[in-house]
Design an enzyme around this catalytic site. Structure first.
Site, PDB file in Angstrom:
ATOM      1  N   SER A 193       0.375   4.271   1.469  1.00 23.83           N
ATOM      2  CA  SER A 193      -0.581   3.454   0.742  1.00 23.83           C
ATOM      3  C   SER A 193      -0.582   3.796  -0.752  1.00 23.83           C
ATOM      4  CB  SER A 193      -1.968   3.593   1.378  1.00 23.83           C
ATOM      5  OG  SER A 193      -2.832   2.566   0.947  1.00 23.83           O
ATOM      6  N   ASP A 225      -0.734  -1.312   5.932  1.00 18.27           N
ATOM      7  CA  ASP A 225      -0.939   0.004   5.311  1.00 18.27           C
ATOM      8  C   ASP A 225      -0.409   1.158   6.166  1.00 18.27           C
ATOM      9  OD1 ASP A 225      -2.576   2.493   4.556  1.00 18.27           O
ATOM     10  OD2 ASP A 225      -3.190   1.071   3.015  1.00 18.27           O
TER      11      ASP A 225
END
Length: 301
Positions: free
Chosen positions: A38, A152
């Site tokens: 991320s 993510d």
């Protein structure tokens, strides 16, 4: 020291990664490998591409109005934000470069939602790897790549230690973004009673209870919601999203790091900022640097 660096997920708190990298450079250490999930993949990618300084300047210059324009919500998509404006900015700052051309070995981690597995990017366009890795569920829309629905990396691996194993590194440094605030701790599950623990009642209290027991009782409410306390007035959707993701990722991280612990673990407190508080870059970067200074001093690095 030759450092293999692991940068964790956690939204805007990931600006702290910049402060850690600044401290590593100021002490003359060399990063020989970098991996991230991320926001960790974003900052790590900028560093591996030699564009950390430019990325930092942009982060410090963004106003809340700028962020609102970039993060303007969209309707009818599987995420509040498409991310096109964010990626346009990253393209101007980092440029179009392939991972295998980077001077530092780099890995970005994303999650394949259909196959329910991690995807490690070791090659291909750097910006594509970053875009997949930062696709926070419900916040950024996911992306499709080679038949995979990618989101993510922190969904499955908030701190990708497994990607950091290198024989040519002197030590592994990991930066996680779910540290406990001072005085807070976590443990196993606990039972929840309907009332707080009580001390031994006084004789007067006991007398009142005896009188109350002798009187007709009021029936308990049929509505279960009446047993709950009012929600905090300041609690909003962003708070709920941040807390839910933090709890999930912190628990995943704790179990995985127990199997593969880093040599140096820098823990950024989870209450440092909200998930999308990108307008507070200076404070978060400085906090990251201070935490790195403390841990490096403690280990004599």
């Amino acid at each position: 020291m030759r450092i293999s660096l692991v940068l964790g997920s956690g939204g805007a708190r990931g600006y702290a990664h910049i402060g850690v990298l600044q401290e590593i450079e100021s002490r003359g250490h060399e990063v020989v490998a970098i991996s991230g999930s991320s926001i960790g993949a974003l900052v790590g990618g900028a560093y591996a591409a030699g564009r950390l300084s430019e990325t930092t300047d942009v982060a410090l210059s963004l106003s809340r109005a700028d962020l609102w324009m970039m993060l303007r919500p969209t309707l009818g998509a599987p995420g509040l934000i498409k991310g096109d404006r964010v990626m346009g900015l990253l393209r101007r700052v980092i440029g179009d470069v392939r991972i295998e051309e980077l001077p530092i070995p780099y890995t970005a981690v994303a999650t394949d939602l259909l196959a329910r597995r991690e995807i490690w990017f070791h090659e291909g366009p750097l910006l594509a790897a970053i875009r997949a890795s930062i696709a926070i569920p419900t916040v950024f829309t996911p992306v499709m790549l080679n038949g995979r629905l990618l989101a993510d990396g922190g969904v499955l691996n908030p701190l990708p230690m497994e990607t950091s194993l290198r024989l040519d590194a002197d030590l592994t440094v990991a930066v996680s973004l779910f540290g406990k605030p001072p005085g807070q701790w976590s443990g196993g599950a606990i039972g929840e009673s309907s009332a707080p623990p009580q001390t031994e009642p006084s004789p007067l209290t006991k007398l009142g209870e005896l009188i109350a027991d002798a009187l007709p009782t009021k029936p308990k409410p049929d509505n279960p919601s009446e047993v709950f306390d009012p929600l905090p007035s300041h609690l909003d959707l962003a708070d709920m999203m941040t807390m839910a993701l933090d709890v999930m990722q912190e628990r995943i991280q704790a179990s995985r790091i127990a199997v593969n612990p880093p040599d140096v673990h820098i823990e950024v407190p989870a209450n440092l900022s909200t998930l999308l508080d990108f307008a507070d870059a200076n404070r978060i970067i400085e906090t990251g640097r201070e935490l790195a200074q403390r841990e490096f001093d403690r280990f004599g690095l």
